[in-house]
Every structure is written in structure tokens, then in C-alpha cells.
Design an enzyme around this catalytic site. Structure first.
Site, PDB file in Angstrom:
ATOM      1  N   ARG A  98       0.878  -1.044   0.179  1.00 45.56           N
ATOM      2  CA  ARG A  98       0.154   0.083   0.009  1.00 45.56           C
ATOM      3  C   ARG A  98       0.937   1.313   0.031  1.00 45.56           C
ATOM      4  NH1 ARG A  98      -2.463   4.484   0.092  1.00 45.56           N
ATOM      5  NH2 ARG A  98      -4.640   4.576   0.785  1.00 45.56           N
ATOM      6  N   GLU A 106     -11.786   5.170  -4.864  1.00 48.58           N
ATOM      7  CA  GLU A 106     -12.096   3.747  -4.792  1.00 48.58           C
ATOM      8  C   GLU A 106     -13.039   3.400  -6.114  1.00 48.58           C
ATOM      9  OE1 GLU A 106     -11.055   2.031  -2.120  1.00 48.58           O
ATOM     10  OE2 GLU A 106     -10.031   3.990  -1.689  1.00 48.58           O
ATOM     11  N   ARG A 142      -1.376  -5.305   4.340  1.00 45.35           N
ATOM     12  CA  ARG A 142      -0.579  -4.808   3.407  1.00 45.35           C
ATOM     13  C   ARG A 142       0.593  -4.069   3.796  1.00 45.35           C
ATOM     14  NH1 ARG A 142      -5.246  -1.322   0.165  1.00 45.35           N
ATOM     15  NH2 ARG A 142      -5.244  -0.436   2.336  1.00 45.35           N
TER      16      ARG A 142
END
Length: 311
Positions: A98, A106, A142
Site C-alpha cells: 500500500r 475507490e 499490506r
């Protein structure tokens, strides 16, 4: 579907890419994270050797690393095998990464496809280097990293070209000033996410710090939107978003001149308080707005920016 106009944005970035590649240069930034540590007045993070972390090698002992007074930076490269969206990738060793310092739309939101596609163009199938700040990973497992490819500081490039907004979250704030400067550039040039809507008659005020305990008084957070123009607006498809991933989608409401819409963060039933006000509820289970700093983005049905509110 990507519009012709947005395809032009990606095409222009591709043109720059090939010009700079042909010249043997990085795309827009020749950014060396090791050198930047020495001269930066931003609080320093920790640069780690990914192999040292994964294989238990003591800092500075891995081959290919450069040791500085600030920590260890490794030139080891990883191939990008998948671009999930504009801020998350998968590497050849299976790690999900990330990107730190920035956030892209999104799925289903304006510029989601453009941000994902341009990141694919920049790094998919290529080798990248990674830099850690303070945190190791997020709540989804992540790894949180700064990413570099062909001399490009990819996180920063996404912000500067308008494909991402700045999203710095303590303690990972090493390059905050650089990200702020990049976002200012994108905003001043109306790039990508910062393209302005033709709707210019809405004012925004926000109460972001609810009285008492925020978690017990979620509706103590609210936004007041006022139609300060002279014509009726239809709010269908409008969205409100913070600097993170909290998004509210408006229904179809007649927004009359001189009236206000008050959007509360917590639970409730939408309705009219009086002829001049309409009450809407986000129905969030937790506070939406940070108490110290955040950014509100109000966008029209096409995803163009109506208003932005920083604090």
C-alpha cells in the site's frame, strides 16, 4: 468507462513518459531517498532492507545496501506482478504493498480507472525499489511503502499528476512537505482529480470536532452545505469524501437557492427540519472527520470538484 477527455490525460502522461525514457531520464522526478534524508527537515522515518526484514539479516549486512546515518536503504528490486488499484500493488514475492502518503479513488468513484490504469503504465511488470517509513503494515496486512521505479518516486508522481490526493497519517509522515507541494501543483493546474465543476454556488462549513467523546456523539460532527447561487441544483450523484476512504453519496434532492443541507456523520432518518433546511445522515458507525486535520471533497455527478475544504 473512461471518457475521451480522461483518456487524453493518460495519453499526455504516456507522451511525457516516452520522451523522458528516450532521453535516458526519469519521468518527472530524479528522487534519491538516501540523499533526501540528509537535507530534509521533515521528521525522518526508517529505511529498511526488505530482505533483511524478511530473512532476519541484521541491518547493514545485506548485499547491495547503502548504510547512512539515518538507516539502511537497499537497491534490491521486486517485480510488480499486479496493480490492484491506484495505490495498491502485488510484488513477485507475494507481498501486497500500500503506497504511503497518497490515496486514490475507490472503485466506482471518479478517476478510479484512470488512477489504476496510469499506475499500470508506470510500473506493471517492472522492477521497483521500496522504502519504509515507520509503520510496517496496515490493518489489512499490506506493507506500507514508498515505491520507486526508473528514477521516479511513484507515490509523489501520482499526487503531482492529479491521480491521487495527499493522505499522510502519523507516524508515516516523512515526505509530507513534498506531497503537499505536489498536490498544490496539481490543484493549481486543475489536473485529474482537481478539475473544477461548473457548479460554483455551494458553500461548505464543517463541525469536525464533536463536543465530548466523538465516538459517543457521532452526530456532533456535521457539514452544512448552502446554495448561495440563484438557481436550483439537483444533488443526484454528488459525493462527499474525506482524505481517506469515507464516502457519502447524495440522493436526488432539489437544492433551492438560499437553503441548506446538513449532513450528520451518525445515524438518523433523512428529512426536512424546515423549509430552509434538509437533514441527511451518513449513518457511519464511527466518527468520519479527524479532529486535527483532514480534507473534505464535494464532487458533482460527473466527479468534478465543486468545493474543497481543508483544515
Amino acid at each position: 468507462m473512461i471518457s475521451i477527455k480522461n483518456l487524453a490525460v493518460i495519453a499526455s502522461l504516456l507522451l511525457f513518459f516516452f520522451i523522458f525514457l528516450a532521453a535516458g531520464c526519469g519521468l518527472f522526478y530524479d528522487f534519491d531517498p538516501v540523499e533526501s534524508q540528509a537535507g530534509s527537515d521533515v521528521r525522518e522515518g526508517t529505511v529498511v532492507d526488505e530482505r533483511e526484514q524478511d530473512e532476519g539479516i541484521a541491518p547493514g549486512e545485506g548485499s547491495g545496501s547503502e548504510t547512512t546515518g539515518e538507516g539502511t536503504y537497499n537497491d534490491r528490486k521486486y517485480t510488480v506482478t499486479e496493480v490492484i488499484d491506484g495505490d495498491t500493488i502485488v510484488l513477485s514475492n507475494g507481498d501486497r504493498i500500500r503506497f504511503i502518503g497518497m490515496n486514490t479513488p475507490e472503485e466506482g468513484m471518479y478517476f478510479y480507472g484512470e488512477a489504476r490504469d496510469v499506475l499500470k503504465i508506470m510500473i506493471s511488470g517492472k522492477e521497483v525499489r521500496l522504502e519504509k517509513d515507520i509503520s510496517e503494515s496496515d490493518q489489512y496486512g499490506r506493507k506500507l511503502r514508498y515505491v520507486y521505479c526508473d528514477g521516479i518516486f511513484v507515490n509523489l508522481e501520482m499526487v503531482k499528476r492529479g491521480f491521487a490526493n495527499i493522505f499522510t497519517y502519523p507516524p508515516d509522515v516523512k515526505y509530507t512537505e513534498e506531497f503537499l507541494e505536489a498536490e498544490r501543483y496539481a490543484r493549481e493546474n486543475d489536473l485529474g482529480l482537481w478539475e473544477i465543476s461548473k457548479i460554483d454556488m455551494v458553500s461548505v462549513k464543517i463541525t469536525y470536532d464533536a463536543p465530548g467523546n466523538d465516538n459517543e456523539n457521532i452526530n456532533g460532527e456535521y457539514i452544512i452545505f448552502e446554495n448561495i447561487g440563484s438557481r436550483i441544483l439537483d444533488t443526484s450523484g454528488w459525493t462527499v469524501k474525506d482524505s481517506g476512504t469515507n464516502i457519502y453519496r447524495f440522493g436526488s434532492y432539489q437544492f433551492n437557492p438560499g437553503t441548506r443541507i446538513i449532513l450528520f456523520s451518525g445515524k438518523g432518518t433523512d428529512g426536512s427540519g424546515n423549509r430552509a433546511e434538509r437533514y441527511l445522515y451518513w449513518n457511519s458507525l464511527r466518527p468520519v472527520w479527524n479532529n486535527d486535520y483532514d480534507t473534505l471533497y464535494l464532487r458533482d455527478r460527473e466527479g468534478l470538484l465543486i468545493e474543497i475544504y481543508n483544515y
